[in-house]
Design a protein around this motif. Structure first.
Motif, short mmCIF file in Angstrom:
data_model
loop_
_atom_site.label_atom_id
_atom_site.label_comp_id
_atom_site.label_asym_id
_atom_site.label_seq_id
_atom_site.Cartn_x
_atom_site.Cartn_y
_atom_site.Cartn_z
N ASN A 103 9.69 -35.69 3.06
CA ASN A 103 9.51 -37.14 2.98
C ASN A 103 9.75 -37.64 1.56
OD1 ASN A 103 7.13 -35.89 2.01
ND2 ASN A 103 5.86 -37.64 2.60
N ALA A 104 9.43 -36.80 0.58
CA ALA A 104 9.70 -37.11 -0.82
C ALA A 104 9.54 -35.82 -1.61
CB ALA A 104 8.75 -38.18 -1.35
N THR A 122 2.89 -30.03 5.81
CA THR A 122 2.27 -30.82 4.74
C THR A 122 1.45 -29.91 3.84
OG1 THR A 122 2.20 -32.78 6.15
CG2 THR A 122 0.77 -32.77 4.22
N ARG A 126 3.07 -33.38 -0.25
CA ARG A 126 4.31 -33.80 0.37
C ARG A 126 4.46 -33.10 1.72
NH1 ARG A 126 3.68 -36.80 -3.20
NH2 ARG A 126 5.17 -37.60 -4.75
#
Length: 278
Positions: A193-194, A150, A168
């Motif tokens: 995740n995106a 992250t 993200r």
């Protein structure tokens, strides 16, 4: 009211992106026109991920809420009959009423192809970036791995007023070889995740600086930590990028598999979370 999920593939070369725009050819616009032709319904079709002009997809997912009584087999066959040749439905499925192609997704996966041969192959002109030179792949791989986890990816995106957060989670990264038309290509593959706007292309553009020896692995890490777009490399061209998969919780979508279609009937007895991965 039913919620239908669509697995899509398209060649983005002649589309002005995936999102609907007035008087411009887009993936969403073509889908909605085909849906209306098939069902006589005017419905908004929602895509899992936004792709820019020139970007392709082999695993895009969309959903539509509908009152149609057409079977899944009819929807699949009928949409493809109305769609242009550079856009096709690869699979259809029933989803829960509250399913949302974008917000229900757990992970998106992208691939960027680079052709390092001395001369470009015309058949790849819309699918791979041609770079006639050698690249330091181990250094590129080491730099790419710094993105896992992250992070704040502000250095690898275009700032927009509507962007709430640039944080993200990158689930995995890799650089592998893929063979197309008997040509060995370098594939930069990422799953998160995106993704932010232009994020993959800006990462690739910066990785190419590492591969060409113009940026060290440590400097690449400093770019990520800086959150400063000005320190990153150029945005790689759109045509080398493909959205390859969107992942959902297992069993959320009851996809129709081709093997289950027999004698014009459709069976949906085996729920699957599988979307697409080449």
């Amino acid at each position: 009211m039913r919620t239908i999920a669509l697995l899509l593939a398209y060649d983005g070369a002649d589309f002005a992106g995936s999102q609907w725009q007035t008087d411009i050819r887009t993936v969403q616009g073509a889908l909605e026109s085909a849906w209306e032709a098939l069902t006589q319904e005017q419905r908004r079709i929602v895509l899992a991920g936004r792709t820019d002009a020139g970007v392709h997809a082999s695993g895009q997912v969309a959903h539509v809420q509908t009152d149609t009584r057409h079977s899944l087999a009819t929807i699949w066959r009928g949409l493809n009959a109305h769609l242009p040749t550079d856009l096709a439905v690869q699979n259809v499925g029933e989803a829960p009423r509250d399913f949302h192609a974008r917000f229900s997704a757990l992970q998106r996966e992208y691939r960027y192809l680079i052709d390092c041969a001395p001369a470009p192959l015309p058949q790849l002109r819309h699918q791979a970036l041609h770079y006639a030179g050698s690249l330091d792949v181990p250094a590129m791989t080491a730099a790419l791995q710094l993105l896992e986890g992250t992070h704040d990816f502000a250095a690898f995106t275009t700032a927009t007023p509507t962007q709430r957060s640039t944080v993200r989670t990158m689930h995995w990264t890799r650089i592998v070889e893929r063979e197309w038309f008997d040509r060995r290509l370098l594939a930069i593959e990422l799953a998160a995740n995106a993704f932010l706007q232009h994020m993959v292309r800006m990462i690739v553009g910066t990785l190419l600086l590492v591969g060409r020896g113009r940026m060290t692995v440590d400097q690449f890490g400093e770019v990520l930590a800086s959150r400063d777009r000005r320190l990153a490399g150029p945005t790689a061209p759109a045509h080398g990028l493909t959205l390859t998969a969107v992942r959902y919780p297992p069993g959320l979508i009851r996809w129709v598999e081709p093997i289950e279609r027999q004698n014009g009937t459709t069976k949906v007895e085996q729920p699957s979370s599988y979307v697409h991965e080449e």
